[in-house]
Design an enzyme around this catalytic site. Structure first.
Site, PDB file in Angstrom:
ATOM      1  N   LYS A   1       0.834  -1.201   0.000  1.00  0.00           N
ATOM      2  CA  LYS A   1       0.000   0.000   0.000  1.00  0.00           C
ATOM      3  C   LYS A   1       0.871   1.254   0.000  1.00  0.00           C
ATOM      4  O   LYS A   1       0.658   2.172  -0.799  1.00  0.00           O
ATOM      5  CB  LYS A   1      -0.888  -0.032   1.251  1.00  0.00           C
ATOM      6  CG  LYS A   1      -2.050   0.921   1.225  1.00  0.00           C
ATOM      7  CD  LYS A   1      -2.858   0.836   2.518  1.00  0.00           C
ATOM      8  CE  LYS A   1      -3.700  -0.420   2.578  1.00  0.00           C
ATOM      9  NZ  LYS A   1      -4.315  -0.625   3.898  1.00  0.00           N
TER      10      LYS A   1
ATOM     11  N   ARG B   1      -3.133   3.419   8.515  1.00  0.00           N
ATOM     12  CA  ARG B   1      -3.501   2.246   7.709  1.00  0.00           C
ATOM     13  C   ARG B   1      -2.396   1.208   7.683  1.00  0.00           C
ATOM     14  O   ARG B   1      -1.252   1.523   7.396  1.00  0.00           O
ATOM     15  CB  ARG B   1      -3.779   2.677   6.267  1.00  0.00           C
ATOM     16  CG  ARG B   1      -4.549   3.952   6.148  1.00  0.00           C
ATOM     17  CD  ARG B   1      -4.618   4.439   4.700  1.00  0.00           C
ATOM     18  NE  ARG B   1      -5.316   3.521   3.837  1.00  0.00           N
ATOM     19  CZ  ARG B   1      -5.344   3.635   2.510  1.00  0.00           C
ATOM     20  NH1 ARG B   1      -4.661   4.601   1.901  1.00  0.00           N
ATOM     21  NH2 ARG B   1      -6.015   2.764   1.795  1.00  0.00           N
TER      22      ARG B   1
ATOM     23  N   GLY C   1      -8.462  -6.897   4.298  1.00  0.00           N
ATOM     24  CA  GLY C   1      -9.254  -6.891   5.515  1.00  0.00           C
ATOM     25  C   GLY C   1      -8.636  -7.629   6.685  1.00  0.00           C
ATOM     26  O   GLY C   1      -9.275  -7.794   7.722  1.00  0.00           O
TER      27      GLY C   1
ATOM     28  N   MET D   1      -5.754  -6.915   8.386  1.00  0.00           N
ATOM     29  CA  MET D   1      -5.166  -6.103   9.441  1.00  0.00           C
ATOM     30  C   MET D   1      -5.938  -4.810   9.523  1.00  0.00           C
ATOM     31  O   MET D   1      -6.947  -4.644   8.879  1.00  0.00           O
ATOM     32  CB  MET D   1      -3.701  -5.910   9.182  1.00  0.00           C
ATOM     33  CG  MET D   1      -2.975  -7.212   9.431  1.00  0.00           C
ATOM     34  SD  MET D   1      -1.257  -7.014   9.277  1.00  0.00           S
ATOM     35  CE  MET D   1      -1.233  -6.161   7.737  1.00  0.00           C
TER      36      MET D   1
ATOM     37  N   ARG E   1      -3.723  -1.628  -6.178  1.00  0.00           N
ATOM     38  CA  ARG E   1      -2.950  -2.868  -6.081  1.00  0.00           C
ATOM     39  C   ARG E   1      -3.387  -3.761  -7.231  1.00  0.00           C
ATOM     40  O   ARG E   1      -4.429  -3.511  -7.849  1.00  0.00           O
ATOM     41  CB  ARG E   1      -3.200  -3.564  -4.739  1.00  0.00           C
ATOM     42  CG  ARG E   1      -4.656  -3.924  -4.553  1.00  0.00           C
ATOM     43  CD  ARG E   1      -4.913  -4.557  -3.205  1.00  0.00           C
ATOM     44  NE  ARG E   1      -6.348  -4.601  -2.982  1.00  0.00           N
ATOM     45  CZ  ARG E   1      -6.935  -4.462  -1.793  1.00  0.00           C
ATOM     46  NH1 ARG E   1      -6.218  -4.251  -0.721  1.00  0.00           N
ATOM     47  NH2 ARG E   1      -8.235  -4.530  -1.684  1.00  0.00           N
TER      48      ARG E   1
ATOM     49  N   HIS F   1     -15.583  -9.380   1.260  1.00  0.00           N
ATOM     50  CA  HIS F   1     -14.579 -10.322   1.754  1.00  0.00           C
ATOM     51  C   HIS F   1     -14.815 -11.707   1.159  1.00  0.00           C
ATOM     52  O   HIS F   1     -13.892 -12.372   0.667  1.00  0.00           O
ATOM     53  CB  HIS F   1     -14.657 -10.358   3.286  1.00  0.00           C
ATOM     54  CG  HIS F   1     -13.729 -11.349   3.910  1.00  0.00           C
ATOM     55  ND1 HIS F   1     -14.144 -12.611   4.280  1.00  0.00           N
ATOM     56  CD2 HIS F   1     -12.417 -11.276   4.203  1.00  0.00           C
ATOM     57  CE1 HIS F   1     -13.118 -13.269   4.799  1.00  0.00           C
ATOM     58  NE2 HIS F   1     -12.058 -12.487   4.766  1.00  0.00           N
TER      59      HIS F   1
ATOM     60  N   ARG G   1      -2.899 -47.749 -23.017  1.00  0.00           N
ATOM     61  CA  ARG G   1      -2.799 -49.003 -22.250  1.00  0.00           C
ATOM     62  C   ARG G   1      -3.787 -49.989 -22.851  1.00  0.00           C
ATOM     63  O   ARG G   1      -4.981 -49.867 -22.632  1.00  0.00           O
ATOM     64  CB  ARG G   1      -3.145 -48.772 -20.788  1.00  0.00           C
ATOM     65  CG  ARG G   1      -2.364 -47.660 -20.125  1.00  0.00           C
ATOM     66  CD  ARG G   1      -2.923 -47.500 -18.702  1.00  0.00           C
ATOM     67  NE  ARG G   1      -2.516 -46.266 -18.069  1.00  0.00           N
ATOM     68  CZ  ARG G   1      -3.084 -45.093 -18.274  1.00  0.00           C
ATOM     69  NH1 ARG G   1      -4.079 -44.972 -19.135  1.00  0.00           N
ATOM     70  NH2 ARG G   1      -2.666 -44.023 -17.618  1.00  0.00           N
TER      71      ARG G   1
ATOM     72  N   ARG H   1       1.148 -49.423 -25.907  1.00  0.00           N
ATOM     73  CA  ARG H   1       1.900 -50.325 -25.022  1.00  0.00           C
ATOM     74  C   ARG H   1       1.267 -51.703 -25.048  1.00  0.00           C
ATOM     75  O   ARG H   1       0.047 -51.840 -24.932  1.00  0.00           O
ATOM     76  CB  ARG H   1       1.897 -49.787 -23.595  1.00  0.00           C
ATOM     77  CG  ARG H   1       2.706 -50.660 -22.663  1.00  0.00           C
ATOM     78  CD  ARG H   1       2.691 -50.145 -21.248  1.00  0.00           C
ATOM     79  NE  ARG H   1       1.370 -50.297 -20.651  1.00  0.00           N
ATOM     80  CZ  ARG H   1       1.072 -49.860 -19.431  1.00  0.00           C
ATOM     81  NH1 ARG H   1       1.975 -49.217 -18.724  1.00  0.00           N
ATOM     82  NH2 ARG H   1      -0.136 -50.036 -18.948  1.00  0.00           N
TER      83      ARG H   1
ATOM     84  N   GLU I   1      11.254 -48.410 -16.869  1.00  0.00           N
ATOM     85  CA  GLU I   1      10.511 -48.317 -15.622  1.00  0.00           C
ATOM     86  C   GLU I   1      11.058 -49.255 -14.558  1.00  0.00           C
ATOM     87  O   GLU I   1      10.440 -49.478 -13.530  1.00  0.00           O
ATOM     88  CB  GLU I   1       9.012 -48.568 -15.857  1.00  0.00           C
ATOM     89  CG  GLU I   1       8.688 -49.865 -16.546  1.00  0.00           C
ATOM     90  CD  GLU I   1       7.197 -50.026 -16.835  1.00  0.00           C
ATOM     91  OE1 GLU I   1       6.384 -49.350 -16.176  1.00  0.00           O
ATOM     92  OE2 GLU I   1       6.854 -50.840 -17.703  1.00  0.00           O
TER      93      GLU I   1
ATOM     94  N   SER J   1      10.400 -44.650 -23.270  1.00  0.00           N
ATOM     95  CA  SER J   1       9.389 -43.887 -22.547  1.00  0.00           C
ATOM     96  C   SER J   1       9.543 -44.234 -21.079  1.00  0.00           C
ATOM     97  O   SER J   1       9.488 -45.405 -20.695  1.00  0.00           O
ATOM     98  CB  SER J   1       7.989 -44.252 -23.039  1.00  0.00           C
ATOM     99  OG  SER J   1       7.035 -43.632 -22.199  1.00  0.00           O
TER     100      SER J   1
ATOM    101  N   GLY K   1       8.452 -44.822 -17.677  1.00  0.00           N
ATOM    102  CA  GLY K   1       7.220 -45.064 -16.915  1.00  0.00           C
ATOM    103  C   GLY K   1       7.484 -44.624 -15.494  1.00  0.00           C
ATOM    104  O   GLY K   1       7.917 -45.393 -14.643  1.00  0.00           O
TER     105      GLY K   1
ATOM    106  N   ASN L   1       5.751 -43.748 -12.954  1.00  0.00           N
ATOM    107  CA  ASN L   1       5.059 -44.322 -11.783  1.00  0.00           C
ATOM    108  C   ASN L   1       5.778 -45.587 -11.310  1.00  0.00           C
ATOM    109  O   ASN L   1       6.129 -45.719 -10.138  1.00  0.00           O
ATOM    110  CB  ASN L   1       3.610 -44.694 -12.117  1.00  0.00           C
ATOM    111  CG  ASN L   1       2.757 -43.476 -12.409  1.00  0.00           C
ATOM    112  OD1 ASN L   1       3.149 -42.355 -12.115  1.00  0.00           O
ATOM    113  ND2 ASN L   1       1.604 -43.708 -12.989  1.00  0.00           N
ATOM    114  N   ASP L   2       5.975 -46.532 -12.268  1.00  0.00           N
ATOM    115  CA  ASP L   2       6.625 -47.773 -11.883  1.00  0.00           C
ATOM    116  C   ASP L   2       8.099 -47.553 -11.555  1.00  0.00           C
ATOM    117  O   ASP L   2       8.634 -48.207 -10.664  1.00  0.00           O
ATOM    118  CB  ASP L   2       6.481 -48.818 -13.001  1.00  0.00           C
ATOM    119  CG  ASP L   2       5.197 -49.609 -12.831  1.00  0.00           C
ATOM    120  OD1 ASP L   2       4.516 -49.402 -11.808  1.00  0.00           O
ATOM    121  OD2 ASP L   2       4.872 -50.425 -13.711  1.00  0.00           O
TER     122      ASP L   2
ATOM    123  N   CYS M   1       5.888 -40.899 -19.422  1.00  0.00           N
ATOM    124  CA  CYS M   1       4.458 -41.081 -19.245  1.00  0.00           C
ATOM    125  C   CYS M   1       4.276 -41.411 -17.765  1.00  0.00           C
ATOM    126  O   CYS M   1       5.215 -41.759 -17.095  1.00  0.00           O
ATOM    127  CB  CYS M   1       3.916 -42.183 -20.145  1.00  0.00           C
ATOM    128  SG  CYS M   1       4.599 -43.804 -19.835  1.00  0.00           S
TER     129      CYS M   1
ATOM    130  N   TYR N   1       9.330 -35.260 -24.624  1.00  0.00           N
ATOM    131  CA  TYR N   1       7.951 -34.879 -24.353  1.00  0.00           C
ATOM    132  C   TYR N   1       7.538 -35.420 -22.996  1.00  0.00           C
ATOM    133  O   TYR N   1       8.208 -36.279 -22.427  1.00  0.00           O
ATOM    134  CB  TYR N   1       7.004 -35.433 -25.440  1.00  0.00           C
ATOM    135  CG  TYR N   1       6.914 -36.935 -25.435  1.00  0.00           C
ATOM    136  CD1 TYR N   1       6.017 -37.580 -24.589  1.00  0.00           C
ATOM    137  CD2 TYR N   1       7.765 -37.708 -26.227  1.00  0.00           C
ATOM    138  CE1 TYR N   1       5.970 -38.966 -24.541  1.00  0.00           C
ATOM    139  CE2 TYR N   1       7.722 -39.087 -26.181  1.00  0.00           C
ATOM    140  CZ  TYR N   1       6.823 -39.713 -25.329  1.00  0.00           C
ATOM    141  OH  TYR N   1       6.774 -41.069 -25.258  1.00  0.00           O
TER     142      TYR N   1
END
Ligand code: ADP
Ligand code: MG
Ligand code: MG
Length: 889
Positions: free
Chosen positions: A19, A89, A98, A100, A328, A450, A557, A613, A758, A777, A779, A781-782, A845, A865
């Site tokens: 401010k 202020r 709001g 403070m 602001r 608010h 898949r 796959r 993977e 690729s 994998g 997750n695995d 992936c 990618y």
């Protein structure tokens, strides 16, 4: 803003607060701002550290600065002959609306009030200002409850028979002041004492509970402190030619250019946002005070040009003259954020890269959030369940049970219920309930209330100002005429239209049709180098992914196709086969179905790569579980003993035999550790006929697509490889099936054969794999599971949660890629691949592909990618562009 100034401006804001810095900047730009000065955040920190003592010399500096204002305005603080009034202020580095405190009209006491009456001849104005001072001082500085004051005011309104404080007479206000003085016994009559106490109170409010809660929720650091701005008062409560208001330079809900906001004639300060009086839309100011309105528009343009950003402005008109009190960056919805970024770039105020930088991944994600289903909405309307319409301040649909108290909302949400928080208006103390709720409904307040601001900031759908509804906080219910909504009753609201429905409406996720988003994502595409593909198993998913901007399929898949209800029995027959011939028969039945699926994918992704796959999960996943079969068998035996007819006996016996066969097979396939068992490429090698069928289906579909004139680009992917030997075997089968199909059809289609990376060993021996693979690729997750030796499905419901809660792990490696361990393995695979060929395709992936932090990592580490769910594709496009911008600068 120029890059060079950025750091400088940031530290100015750190010292003066947002401010204060903006008030100084506006003054510098020649914008009409009441004169004032700022006490820095450093003074605040020193006050808070020094057990509540103002730092040495501060007070004399304050008085010195005050004298400068006095000289400038020819008024004196505390002088009845020409009284100067000031506001005190709060203002931290980051806006905390709001949270403070602020005290207006400091400098009034009985004497200066009398003096001001003599000067202005306006007793109403003076006693209105005086009562506000005592009320604010009482609550902010003395810590009294606001209700005490509000009760006095509502008594006065009641006696007079008016609804607005502005309609009280001067005499009545004088009485209110007297009663306020009794309530606030500690109110100092010495203006200097008022000022000192107010400054200290603002400093202390930094550590107040609601400010701390807000900072926790908004992720703002606790060690910044707040600055204090002391500023000469200008008066919006000086009669019919005065007003006070707030506005955004563009719509915070939609981004539409043009002022949007509210104002009140003859009012001061918080009146507009507090929701206590019915505000008027800013357009009406053009009629009431045309000159001030035109000037406000000019100032708005000037501020946008300076800040290169949509602004949220507070203003006061004193006797026809416009003053700005704050500016602001404006809070906005996701839709507005996108439109504003694009518009600002098109208007030349920012560059396209800035526009891309400004929109957050979660704002893009918002476009993919549920909306009320069209049919459900229509039906509810027909049944008279559209109960009210309020202001549409934060878009999206929210469905939940009504809770009239933030604590109740939090508790219900903790029990896993969806909740709509319903309040007359919200206050900073309600924030925990708002965060717990799906959506927020208030009966009072405007676009800048608010509730509206907080809802927008946290992306909660909200409808405010639903005046038709009466909330009974004591009885925990809301009423509208006959209609009663009890706590726990279902409500559905649409924050985009402001509609409120009784009952639980269906929701759906919209298609991205927003032209501004499309433009922004187009710019993102120009800026990014990381590719974005989608994980899609069905043609419909592939089409959606392409609409969302996917540049191919990174993972299809195939097993998902086998789970469809009409196919599963054939799949099971295949698994149950005792001989290869039997198995081939079942596979022959599946082949045309797979081929159709693949053709659908090639059509949807015409001209783009489609990674298919090969079947991956252990075969037992296609069979019923051991428990289910045991139960079915027991059940059939019991019913057999009570069977009434021969037909029934035959039927039961038949089922019993089939289930017993299944059970035998389930036993045979049982592995104590299926995640590490017969799955992925191991299946393809154990049962080459499955692999052959899939390969034939892929290449036949590719030929079909090519014959149609399409450009299919199949990439066949082998899962769970851990040794080059597996890859060599599988590849031989695939290549020979391809050759056979192409010979048969008389066409050739280019294709790639690659492998997933993977398992840690695949990553560590990637140089050997790369000799036999056209692409990798990851994998992720695995690879995360196998690197951590941790089964995600099990861990997520047991120790992983504790690990995260207690900080053993600093992040969940399944939501954000682990750069230290898993990342190292990926780096190794990339290096091996790129040694073989500069542009060897290596993608990721797995769910990390849709996570902005992981995407940034993938960009920085040279992946080709990322591939993610269709719904994350737009987010990934933006995140990839932001990653590119971050590494470029
Ligand atoms: P907040 O950060 O909660 O908005 P502010 O410090 O901005 O608090 O002040 C609260 C209200 O008082 C705002 O509407 C503001 O415009 C108004 N206000 C503050 N200082 C002055 C002043 N010197 N003259 C007139 N109005 C003021
Ligand atoms: Mg303000
Ligand atoms: Mg896998």
């Amino acid at each position: 803003m120029e890059a060079g100034l950025d750091g400088g401006w940031d530290s100015v804001r750190g010292l003066l607060g947002g401010k204060g810095a903006n008030l100084a900047e506006m003054t510098r730009l020649g914008i009409p701002v009441p004169p004032g000065f700022t006490v820095t955040t450093r003074a605040c920190l020193s006050y808070l550290d020094g057990d509540g003592r103002l730092p040495d010399g501060l007070w004399s500096q304050v008085l010195h600065a005050l004298h400068a204002i006095e000289d400038r305005l020819d008024k004196r603080f505390g002088d009845p002959a020409a009284p100067l009034l000031v506001s005190c202020r709060s203002g931290a580095k980051f806006s905390m609306p709001g949270m403070m405190d602020t005290v207006l009209n400091l400098g009034l006491n009985d004497e200066t009030a009398k003096g001001l009456v003599a000067l202005t001849g306006d007793e109403h104005f003076v006693f209105d200002s005086y009562r506000r001072l005592i009320q604010m001082f009482g609550t902010v500085v003395l810590g009294l409850r606001d209700e005490l004051f509000e009760n006095v005011l509502s008594d006065a309104r009641h006696v007079r028979g008016v609804t607005s404080d502005a309609d009280l007479s001067a005499d009545e206000l004088r009485t209110v002041v007297a009663r306020f003085r009794d309530l606030a016994a500690g109110f100092p009559t010495d203006p200097a004492e008022q000022l000192r106490m107010a400054i200290e109170a603002v400093f202390s409010s930094w550590n107040g509970r609601r400010a701390v809660d807000y900072r926790n929720a908004a992720g703002i650091a606790h060690d910044l402190g707040t600055a204090v701005n002391i500023q000469a008062m200008v008066f919006g409560n000086l009669g019919e030619h005065s007003a006070t208001g707030v506005c955004m330079t563009r719509s915070g809900a939609t981004g539409l250019p043009g002022l949007e906001g509210d104002f009140l004639v003859n009012a001061q300060g918080e009146d507009v946002v507090s929701g206590t009086r019915a505000t008027r839309p800013i357009e009406a100011l053009a009629q009431v005070m045309p000159t001030a309105y035109a000037e406000l528009q000019a100032m708005a343009a000037k501020l946008e040009a300076r800040y290169h950003e949509m602004q949220d402005i507070e203003f006061t008109v004193e006797d026809g003259r416009l003053w700005l009190l704050q500016t602001r960056d404006g809070k906005r919805t996701a839709q507005a954020a996108v439109r504003i970024a694009v518009d600002l770039a098109n208007e030349g105020l920012i560059g396209r890269a800035d526009a891309v930088r400004r929109v957050t991944p979660s704002q893009v994600d918002f476009f993919l959030h549920p909306q009320l289903a069209v049919a459900a909405r229509q039906q509810a309307a027909d049944e008279g369940r559209l109960i009210a319409t309020g202001l549409n301040v934060s878009p999206g649909a929210a469905v939940g049970v009504a809770a009239f108290d933030p604590d109740v909302a939090q508790r219900l949400a903790g029990d896993g219920r969806q909740v709509i928080l319903v309040r007359p208006e919200t206050k900073p103390d309600d924030v925990h309930g708002m965060l717990a709720a799906e959506g927020i409904l208030t009966t009072r307040g405007g676009r800048t209330s608010h509730a509206a601001l907080v809802a927008r900031q946290f992306g909660k759908p909200a409808v405010v100002g639903v005046g038709a509804l009466e909330v009974d906080l004591v009885g925990h219910r809301a009423t509208m005429g006959e209609l009663v909504i009890e706590e726990g009753d279902w409500l559905s609201l649409d924050g985009s239209t402001g509609e409120v429905y009784a009952g639980r409406l269906d929701t759906f996720v919209p298609d991205i049709s927003d032209g501004w988003l499309a433009t922004l994502l187009g710019w993102a595409d120009d800026l990014r180098t990381l590719g974005v593909r989608a994980n899609a198993d069905y043609p419909a998913d592939a089409r959606r992914a392409r609409d969302y901007g996917a540049e191919g399929i990174g993972l299809c898949r195939t097993e998902h196709m086998f789970f469809q209800s009409e196919r599963l029995p054939v799949m099971q027959r295949m698994i149950m086969s005792d001989s290869v011939t039997e198995r081939r028969d079942a596979l022959a039945e599946l082949e045309p179905l797979q081929r159709d699926d693949f053709l659908g994918l090639f059509r949807a992704m015409d001209g783009l790569p489609v990674i298919i796959r090969l079947v991956d999960p252990p075969l037992h996943e296609f069979l019923p579980t051991f428990e289910e079969l045991s139960k079915r068998i027991t059940d059939a035996k019991i019913r057999l003993s009570a069977a009434g007819s021969l037909d029934e006996v035959d039927d039961l016996l038949g089922r019993l035999r089939r289930d017993e066969d299944l059970l035998r097979q389930v036993r045979a396939l049982h592995e104590s550790n299926p995640m590490l068992g017969l799955r992925g490429v191991r299946l393809a090698i154990r049962h080459p006929e499955i692999l052959q069928m899939q390969a034939r289906a892929i290449f036949a579909a590719a030929c079909d697509a090519a014959e149609e004139g399409g450009g299919p680009r199949p990439e066949v992917m082998i899962p769970l490889t851990s040794d080059a030997g597996e890859l060599i075997r599988a590849r031989q089968v695939i290549d020979s099936e391809a050759a056979a199909v192409f010979a048969d059809r008389g066409i050739t289609v280019d294709y790639l054969v690659g492998t997933m990376v993977e398992t840690p060993r695949a990553a560590l021996t990637a140089d050997k794999l790369a000799e036999h693979a056209d692409f990798f690729s990851v994998g992720s997750n695995d690879l995360t599971q196998t690197t951590y030796a941790l089964s995600r499905d099990d861990a997520e419901t047991s120790f992983l949660i504790d690990y995260l809660r207690t900080g053993v792990y600093d992040h969940d490696p399944f939501s954000s890629l682990d750069p230290d361990g898993v990342g190292l393995l990926i780096d190794r695979a990339i290096a091996a691949a790129r040694t073989r060929e500069d542009d060897f395709e290596v993608g990721v992936c797995g769910e990390h592909g849709g996570d902005p932090a992981s995407i940034a990592w993938c960009h920085a580490h040279g992946l080709t990618y990322v591939s993610c769910s269709p719904f994350r594709v737009p987010v990934a496009r933006l995140a990839a562009a932001q990653a590119a911008l971050a590494t470029a600068s």
